[in-house]
Design an enzyme around this catalytic site. Structure first.
Site, PDB file in Angstrom:
ATOM      1  N   PRO A   1     -58.699 -51.216  65.493  1.00 39.66           N
ATOM      2  CA  PRO A   1     -58.710 -49.751  65.386  1.00 39.66           C
ATOM      3  C   PRO A   1     -58.629 -49.102  66.759  1.00 39.66           C
ATOM      4  O   PRO A   1     -59.314 -49.509  67.696  1.00 39.66           O
ATOM      5  CB  PRO A   1     -60.060 -49.466  64.713  1.00 39.66           C
ATOM      6  CG  PRO A   1     -60.392 -50.715  63.969  1.00 39.66           C
ATOM      7  CD  PRO A   1     -59.845 -51.838  64.792  1.00 39.66           C
ATOM      8  N   CYS A   2     -57.767 -48.074  66.857  1.00 41.80           N
ATOM      9  CA  CYS A   2     -57.498 -47.496  68.172  1.00 41.80           C
ATOM     10  C   CYS A   2     -57.931 -46.043  68.295  1.00 41.80           C
ATOM     11  O   CYS A   2     -57.664 -45.404  69.313  1.00 41.80           O
ATOM     12  CB  CYS A   2     -55.998 -47.596  68.475  1.00 41.80           C
ATOM     13  SG  CYS A   2     -54.951 -46.764  67.250  1.00 41.80           S
ATOM     14  N   LYS A   3     -58.594 -45.483  67.271  1.00 38.84           N
ATOM     15  CA  LYS A   3     -58.940 -44.062  67.329  1.00 38.84           C
ATOM     16  C   LYS A   3     -59.823 -43.724  68.514  1.00 38.84           C
ATOM     17  O   LYS A   3     -59.710 -42.656  69.103  1.00 38.84           O
ATOM     18  CB  LYS A   3     -59.632 -43.649  66.027  1.00 38.84           C
ATOM     19  CG  LYS A   3     -58.719 -43.655  64.810  1.00 38.84           C
ATOM     20  CD  LYS A   3     -59.454 -43.208  63.560  1.00 38.84           C
ATOM     21  CE  LYS A   3     -58.536 -43.221  62.343  1.00 38.84           C
ATOM     22  NZ  LYS A   3     -59.252 -42.815  61.114  1.00 38.84           N
TER      23      LYS A   3
ATOM     24  N   PHE B   1     -59.714 -44.911  71.417  1.00 37.33           N
ATOM     25  CA  PHE B   1     -58.980 -44.929  72.676  1.00 37.33           C
ATOM     26  C   PHE B   1     -57.813 -43.949  72.679  1.00 37.33           C
ATOM     27  O   PHE B   1     -57.162 -43.768  73.698  1.00 37.33           O
ATOM     28  CB  PHE B   1     -58.424 -46.337  72.936  1.00 37.33           C
ATOM     29  CG  PHE B   1     -59.456 -47.422  72.902  1.00 37.33           C
ATOM     30  CD1 PHE B   1     -60.485 -47.458  73.830  1.00 37.33           C
ATOM     31  CD2 PHE B   1     -59.416 -48.406  71.927  1.00 37.33           C
ATOM     32  CE1 PHE B   1     -61.440 -48.461  73.799  1.00 37.33           C
ATOM     33  CE2 PHE B   1     -60.357 -49.420  71.893  1.00 37.33           C
ATOM     34  CZ  PHE B   1     -61.373 -49.440  72.828  1.00 37.33           C
ATOM     35  N   SER B   2     -57.526 -43.338  71.547  1.00 34.35           N
ATOM     36  CA  SER B   2     -56.337 -42.508  71.418  1.00 34.35           C
ATOM     37  C   SER B   2     -56.451 -41.233  72.231  1.00 34.35           C
ATOM     38  O   SER B   2     -57.530 -40.632  72.363  1.00 34.35           O
ATOM     39  CB  SER B   2     -56.110 -42.158  69.947  1.00 34.35           C
ATOM     40  OG  SER B   2     -55.073 -41.216  69.815  1.00 34.35           O
TER      41      SER B   2
END
Length: 590
Positions: free
Chosen positions: A110-112, A114-115
């Site tokens: 999951p990248c939220k 770091f977005s």
């Protein structure tokens, strides 16, 4: 020389709907008589709907599993886990792979957190810090699951901002991989160039190569030019075509959103709305008028000299420039040209959240593209043909200098007449007057007309419907008040000034831009929600890009298994042994 098929097994953590796995399944490599055959062992994701999709997309069952530890679960959800919840273990990871060992492990965590779409302050909250730490835990679980016989290659994919916002976490992941005997490399690639897509999608890729098992260099995949979005969408049926399935339906947007999209210049975004003239909440230089085919609506220039009648356009046609200032990088209401490349497909690919609309020249059901077209006085005319009623045979003529010039001019009773000329008969000159002395009172029924061009009120009954009923021979029109209000949701076709339909991408088109499906194919993901479908599609790795990566990794593995330690290539080296040697010399590998 007989061909020998060599199986290359791959496994996926944080697998989503299996787009990366689909790409790896299509990987191809050959070294001498060795030919790679890729096989997926499975995948793990916390979303049950995504795992159900994984089985259809990747061709093998996935496993629903929460990889949080208890502390991370509490921080992310704000509560204790249910009684039947337990922390995942390395043995669970091993079982999810069918108790087999993969040669390649692909992680797309999951990248939220770091977005760049998430503010810096929000990314530092306990919730998103727990989500970020899940990345580190996933790598640890994978390494522990096969610590006795490590996978040859590990690929870790995420958003580019991970390299800065998640630097401390990334350093821990790199150190952990090196302690298990891997050399690592961090790069940023455009998945669109890797897969030859019609979208640009920059992603961070960390690649780890087990030094003992894989001596040969791992090279970067070859890149290809980005394609035009029209190359993909042009092969698909028009949005709303039932033959393409529910994922190809036109999104239901607010009326004001449709109007904004219509006035955004193709290739631009919401900032082009600032060039429109708005007076008292109404566009003063354009009209939105009914079209001539199937309820389409056209955008026409409104000449202030009076070429077009000045009508009340209504608050629904406001070109509202009040988009958030200082956020140009998000390009709200952006419209892509048909010949442009799409931006990255994300889970928030909505028309109000980025350049997720296209100027589609294939306007539906337009049989005559320029029927009844009015050409600007400053423009050139269309081709002169015999059928002047159905081509560009009209001009917006601003030369209205006086009543004598006007064709069929009618002088008011209280005004002076125009010049009396020899041709003052039935077309030009001082030939007609608005005479109030008709002598026909409104209550004299014998003098009343048949209601030609009559318009009925919404609240009154119609006359008897006859076989000859037409708008010009009776009261066969109605004053319909049902214009869309600003917030009404609907699917609208507005022909923009460039003669294209500025519309959002459908969910199926987003899937095609992501290379999840070919433009001629159909797919139905789990559930009925476009928002859920788009999020799962946007979170996936484009299969075409994953295929390119898998093919290069397969080539490296075949070289290692055939005893080769070097292969000449014009491509840049992805993971080189000298880097690892330097790390050993500096004491960075345990």
């Amino acid at each position: 020389m007989n061909r020998v098929d060599v199986e290359i097994r791959h496994f996926h953590l944080f697998s989503g709907i299996g787009m990366g796995a689909k790409g790896f399944n299509r990987g191809s490599a050959r070294v001498g008589n060795l030919t790679a055959k890729f096989r997926c062992l499975g995948g793990i994701d916390v979303d049950p709907a995504a795992v159900r999709d994984f089985g259809r997309v990747a061709g093998v069952p996935g496993t629903v599993m929460d990889l949080f530890d208890r502390e991370q679960y509490r921080a992310f959800h704000g509560e204790e886990p249910p009684a039947d919840w337990r922390e995942a273990t390395p043995q669970d990871i091993h079982r999810a792979a069918g108790n087999e060992r993969p040669h390649i492990v692909f992680l797309s965590a999951p990248c939220k957190g770091f977005s760049g779409l998430l503010s810096e302050s929000k990314s530092k909250t306990d919730k998103y810090q727990a989500l970020n730490r899940l990345t580190l835990r996933g790598v640890w679980l994978m390494l522990e699951a096969w610590q006795q016989d490590p996978p040859e290659l590990v690929l870790f994919e995420n958003v580019p901002r991970l390299a800065t916002r998640g630097r401390a976490l990334l350093d821990q992941i790199t150190a952990m991989l090196r302690s298990y005997g891997y050399a690592t490399a961090e790069t940023t690639h455009d998945c669109g160039e890797l897969g030859g897509l019609a979208q640009s999608r920059k992603r961070f890729l960390l690649v780890a190569r087990h030094l003992e098992k894989v001596p040969p260099l791992l090279y970067q995949p070859q890149t290809r030019p980005l394609r035009a979005v029209g190359d993909v969408l042009g092969r698909m049926p028009l949005p709303g075509d039932l033959r393409a399935g529910p994922m190809h339906r036109v999104p239901s947007l607010q009326w004001k959103t449709w109007v904004r999209l219509a006035f955004v210049e193709a290739g631009s975004d919401w900032r082009s709305l600032n060039r429109l003239a708005v007076a008292d909440g109404v566009l003063s230089d354009y009209l939105i008028v009914p079209g001539h085919h199937n309820g389409q609506i056209g955008v026409m220039a409104h000449d202030p000299s009076g070429t077009f009648a000045d009508v009340e356009a209504g608050s629904f046609s406001v070109a509202d420039p009040r988009a958030r200032r200082g956020a140009a990088q998000y390009q709200q209401y952006g419209v892509r040209r048909w010949s442009d490349t799409s931006g990255a497909v994300t889970g928030q690919s909505a028309p109000g959240g980025g350049s997720h609309s296209v100027a589609d020249p294939r306007c539906p059901n337009v049989l005559h593209n320029n029927a009844f077209r009015v050409v600007r006085y400053s423009d050139h005319a269309q081709a002169v043909t015999g059928g002047t009623g159905s081509v560009g045979g009209c001009v917006a003529d601003p030369r209205r200098s006086g009543p004598a010039f006007g064709k069929y001019a009618v002088a008011p009773w209280e005004s002076a007449a125009g010049t009396v000329i020899a041709g003052s008969t039935t077309g030009q000159g001082a030939y007609a007057v608005a005479d109030p002395r008709s002598g026909m009172a409104a209550d004299r029924e014998a003098y009343q007309s048949g209601g030609h061009y009559g318009v009925l009120r919404w609240d009154e009954p119609s006359g008897a419907v006859s076989a000859a009923a037409c708008h010009d021979n009776g009261r066969w029109s109605v004053a319909d008040h049902r214009l869309p209000v600003c917030t009404e949701h609907l699917a609208a076709v507005i022909l923009s000034e460039d003669a294209t339909w500025h519309r959002p991408f459908t969910t199926l088109e987003l899937a095609a831009l992501q290379s999840l499906v070919d433009p001629e194919e159909q797919i139905e993901l789990d559930g009925l929600s476009d928002q859920a479908w788009r999020e799962r599609i946007g979170n996936g790795v484009p299969p075409a890009a994953a295929e390119a990566i898998a093919s290069e990794m397969g080539r490296t593995l075949l070289l290692a298994w055939s005893g080769e330690t070097f292969a000449l290539s014009m491509a840049p080296v992805w993971v080189r042994p000298t880097v690892a040697a330097l790390m050993v010399a500096q004491g960075n590998i345990a």
